[in-house]
Write a protein that holds these residues in place. Structure first.
Motif, short mmCIF file in Angstrom:
data_model
loop_
_atom_site.label_atom_id
_atom_site.label_comp_id
_atom_site.label_asym_id
_atom_site.label_seq_id
_atom_site.Cartn_x
_atom_site.Cartn_y
_atom_site.Cartn_z
N GLY A 30 -9.65 5.18 -3.80
CA GLY A 30 -9.45 5.57 -5.19
C GLY A 30 -9.30 4.36 -6.10
N ILE A 31 -8.55 3.36 -5.64
CA ILE A 31 -8.41 2.13 -6.43
C ILE A 31 -9.75 1.44 -6.56
N GLU A 32 -10.44 1.31 -5.44
CA GLU A 32 -11.75 0.65 -5.44
C GLU A 32 -12.73 1.37 -6.36
N GLY A 33 -12.69 2.68 -6.36
CA GLY A 33 -13.65 3.46 -7.13
C GLY A 33 -13.33 3.60 -8.60
N MET A 34 -12.04 3.53 -8.98
CA MET A 34 -11.68 3.83 -10.38
C MET A 34 -11.01 2.68 -11.14
N ASP A 35 -10.59 1.62 -10.46
CA ASP A 35 -9.93 0.53 -11.17
C ASP A 35 -10.92 -0.17 -12.09
N ALA A 36 -10.53 -0.34 -13.35
CA ALA A 36 -11.35 -0.98 -14.39
C ALA A 36 -12.63 -0.20 -14.68
N LYS A 37 -12.56 1.11 -14.54
CA LYS A 37 -13.70 1.99 -14.85
C LYS A 37 -13.37 2.82 -16.08
N PHE A 38 -14.40 3.45 -16.63
CA PHE A 38 -14.22 4.28 -17.82
C PHE A 38 -13.85 5.70 -17.45
N LEU A 39 -12.90 6.26 -18.18
CA LEU A 39 -12.54 7.68 -18.07
C LEU A 39 -12.31 8.17 -19.49
N GLU A 40 -13.12 9.09 -19.92
CA GLU A 40 -13.06 9.66 -21.27
C GLU A 40 -13.13 8.57 -22.35
N TRP A 92 -12.26 5.40 -22.19
CA TRP A 92 -11.26 4.34 -22.11
C TRP A 92 -11.33 3.68 -20.75
N VAL A 93 -11.09 2.37 -20.70
CA VAL A 93 -11.04 1.66 -19.43
C VAL A 93 -9.66 1.91 -18.83
N ILE A 94 -9.65 2.41 -17.59
CA ILE A 94 -8.38 2.68 -16.93
C ILE A 94 -8.17 1.69 -15.80
N PHE A 95 -6.92 1.53 -15.41
CA PHE A 95 -6.57 0.64 -14.31
C PHE A 95 -5.78 1.43 -13.29
N ALA A 96 -6.15 1.29 -12.02
CA ALA A 96 -5.47 1.99 -10.93
C ALA A 96 -4.89 0.96 -9.97
N GLU A 97 -3.65 1.16 -9.59
CA GLU A 97 -3.00 0.28 -8.63
C GLU A 97 -2.00 1.10 -7.84
N TYR A 98 -1.53 0.53 -6.72
CA TYR A 98 -0.53 1.23 -5.93
C TYR A 98 0.74 1.38 -6.76
N ALA A 99 1.34 2.56 -6.70
CA ALA A 99 2.59 2.81 -7.43
C ALA A 99 3.73 2.11 -6.70
N ARG A 100 4.61 1.51 -7.48
CA ARG A 100 5.81 0.90 -6.91
C ARG A 100 6.86 1.98 -6.73
N PRO A 101 7.70 1.88 -5.71
CA PRO A 101 8.74 2.90 -5.51
C PRO A 101 9.78 2.84 -6.63
N ARG A 102 10.36 4.00 -6.93
CA ARG A 102 11.42 4.06 -7.93
C ARG A 102 12.66 3.34 -7.42
N PRO A 143 0.82 -1.22 0.00
CA PRO A 143 0.00 0.00 0.00
C PRO A 143 0.85 1.27 0.00
N SER A 144 0.38 2.24 -0.75
CA SER A 144 1.08 3.51 -0.89
C SER A 144 0.04 4.60 -1.03
N ASP A 145 0.42 5.83 -0.77
CA ASP A 145 -0.52 6.93 -0.96
C ASP A 145 -0.54 7.42 -2.41
N THR A 146 0.31 6.84 -3.25
CA THR A 146 0.38 7.21 -4.66
C THR A 146 -0.13 6.06 -5.52
N LEU A 147 -0.96 6.39 -6.50
CA LEU A 147 -1.50 5.39 -7.42
C LEU A 147 -0.88 5.54 -8.79
N PHE A 148 -0.68 4.42 -9.46
CA PHE A 148 -0.27 4.39 -10.86
C PHE A 148 -1.53 4.11 -11.66
N VAL A 149 -1.84 4.98 -12.59
CA VAL A 149 -3.05 4.86 -13.40
C VAL A 149 -2.64 4.63 -14.85
N SER A 150 -3.10 3.52 -15.43
CA SER A 150 -2.74 3.20 -16.81
C SER A 150 -4.00 3.10 -17.66
#
Length: 140
Positions: free
Chosen positions: A102-112, A114-124, A43-50
């Protein structure tokens, strides 16, 4: 190949597919889950959205995710030459709990459209080191 498998599992686990095909869909998703699957995300406070549309802006991304918690910052990564989205971005929330919503609400949902995917961002990785080709591969 791993990306195709991940997308297929997400498709099979969607409620529309499951309601149409019932038990067959749950058997397929259960059979696909093995011990070699990727580990649970940290878990992280930053999400990666693809999966973002090329015309998606940081403001649009912020507006979509602010419904689920306090967004500190939203950034769509853009191409230097065209200024269009590269298809992914990051959303930073004020807390890990808001990020989970945010993940629960937007993962595999439509935005403009397109279906987007949200997950916890991995550290650099630390500067000077390259990221491994397969971050889930076991090293000996």
């Amino acid at each position: 190949m791993a990306l195709r498998t991940m997308i297929a599992r997400r498709f099979l686990s969607t409620s529309a597919f499951s309601s149409q095909f019932g038990a067959a869909a749950s058997n397929l998703t259960a059979a696909g889950s093995t011990a070699s699957d990727k580990p649970a995300p940290v878990p992280s406070d930053t999400l990666f959205v693809s999966g973002l549309n090329k015309r998606t802006t940081s403001e649009t991304l912020h507006e979509a995710f602010v419904k689920f918690g306090q967004v500190v910052h939203a950034k769509v990564v853009t191409d230097r030459n065209t200024g269009f989205s590269k298809g992914f971005g990051f959303v930073k929330y004020a807390s890990i709990e808001d990020a989970a919503k945010g993940i629960e609400g937007m993962d595999a949902k439509f935005l403009e459209g397109w279906v987007i995917f949200a997950e916890y961002a991995r550290p650099r990785p630390p500067q000077g080191q390259t990221a491994p080709q397969n971050p889930y591969a076991q090293r000996s």
